[in-house]
Design an enzyme around this catalytic site. Structure first.
Site, short mmCIF file in Angstrom:
data_model
loop_
_atom_site.label_atom_id
_atom_site.label_comp_id
_atom_site.label_asym_id
_atom_site.label_seq_id
_atom_site.Cartn_x
_atom_site.Cartn_y
_atom_site.Cartn_z
N ASP A 246 158.06 64.20 96.68
CA ASP A 246 157.70 63.50 97.91
C ASP A 246 156.70 64.32 98.72
OD1 ASP A 246 159.36 61.33 97.40
OD2 ASP A 246 161.07 62.22 98.44
N TYR B 233 166.79 72.20 93.09
CA TYR B 233 166.18 72.05 94.41
C TYR B 233 166.94 72.90 95.42
CZ TYR B 233 164.05 67.74 92.55
OH TYR B 233 163.36 66.82 91.81
N ASP C 147 164.71 60.89 105.20
CA ASP C 147 164.10 62.19 105.47
C ASP C 147 163.30 62.08 106.77
OD1 ASP C 147 161.78 60.82 104.78
OD2 ASP C 147 161.32 62.07 103.04
N ARG D 210 167.04 62.92 98.80
CA ARG D 210 167.13 62.20 100.08
C ARG D 210 168.38 61.33 100.12
NH1 ARG D 210 162.37 58.57 100.73
NH2 ARG D 210 161.89 58.90 98.55
#
Length: 232
Positions: free
Chosen positions: A51, A79, A93, A185
């Protein structure tokens, strides 16, 4: 590297900067390689979208290595990031504003750690409506930005590890190892719900894909600087 190297196929590890789309990175690198070697065409693609508000490892394939993109996309990913508790956003987000707030007084550090266990293993996850997934030929975010309601189906994903690395008030740092197709997210949003509150992703960085690590990645500027000067 020579032009022949890029055409034969290279795997480039790029540390994607904040506010760049993955497609913008690909387009920029393709243009820079073309300029450096004074050529009209070269195949360049990425192996797994990040993203715009995320940073970190973006695997870029050139030439014949673009045929391996699906293989890289299917690998396990790691992540790190931060979940902000107490509020939700439509995009899950910071792309959109907080639209609802929730109490957090009942949330303890013990509860936060205990709640991660609900997400370990194979789970059903709904992708964010603000995502690049397609439905009936349109990206989901196109429906979302137009204010159109659209039915989204859940998908099976696997979370191998979900570790809380720091808690600072309503700011929760984490590390996740997960399968292809996982939306961090959505994990942030679902985690907030599981705490009987709300949550959204406030920072995200991809640190690993398979055996590739962001520590070995180049910034965009460093990669471009290493290219030969334009051949006239």
């Amino acid at each position: 590297m020579t032009l022949e190297d890029y055409q034969a196929g290279q795997v480039l590890l790029i540390d994607k900067p904040l506010n760049w789309t993955s497609f913008q990175v690909v387009n920029k690198l393709r243009w820079e390689i073309r300029q450096a070697f004074n050529i009209k065409k070269i195949k360049v693609g990425h192996a797994g979208t990040l993203d715009p508000l995320a940073t970190g490892l973006l695997i870029i394939c050139t030439g014949k290595m673009t045929k391996q993109i699906d293989t890289f996309q299917g690998q396990i990913k790691e992540y790190t990031g931060t979940i902000a508790l107490g509020g939700t956003t439509p995009s899950f987000d910071l792309e959109s504003e907080i639209n609802e707030t929730f109490p957090t007084d009942h949330i303890t550090e013990e509860l936060i750690h205990e709640t991660t266990k609900q997400f370990i293993g194979e789970i059903d996850q709904f992708p964010p409506v603000f995502s690049a997934l397609k439905k009936d030929g349109k990206r989901l975010y196109e429906y979302a930005r137009a204010g159109e309601a659209v039915e989204i189906k859940s998908r099976k994903i696997t979370i191998k590890e979900f570790e809380i690395t720091k808690i600072d008030g309503n700011s929760v740092d984490f590390r996740v190892i997960c399968s292809k197709g996982t939306y961090i997210r959505s994990l942030a949003n679902d985690f907030g719900k599981a705490l009987n509150s709300g949550g959204h992703l406030s920072a995200l960085r991809r640190t690993k894909t398979g055996d590739f690590h962001v520590d070995n990645a180049l910034s965009m500027a460093n990669f471009i600087a290493a290219l030969p000067k334009k051949v006239e």
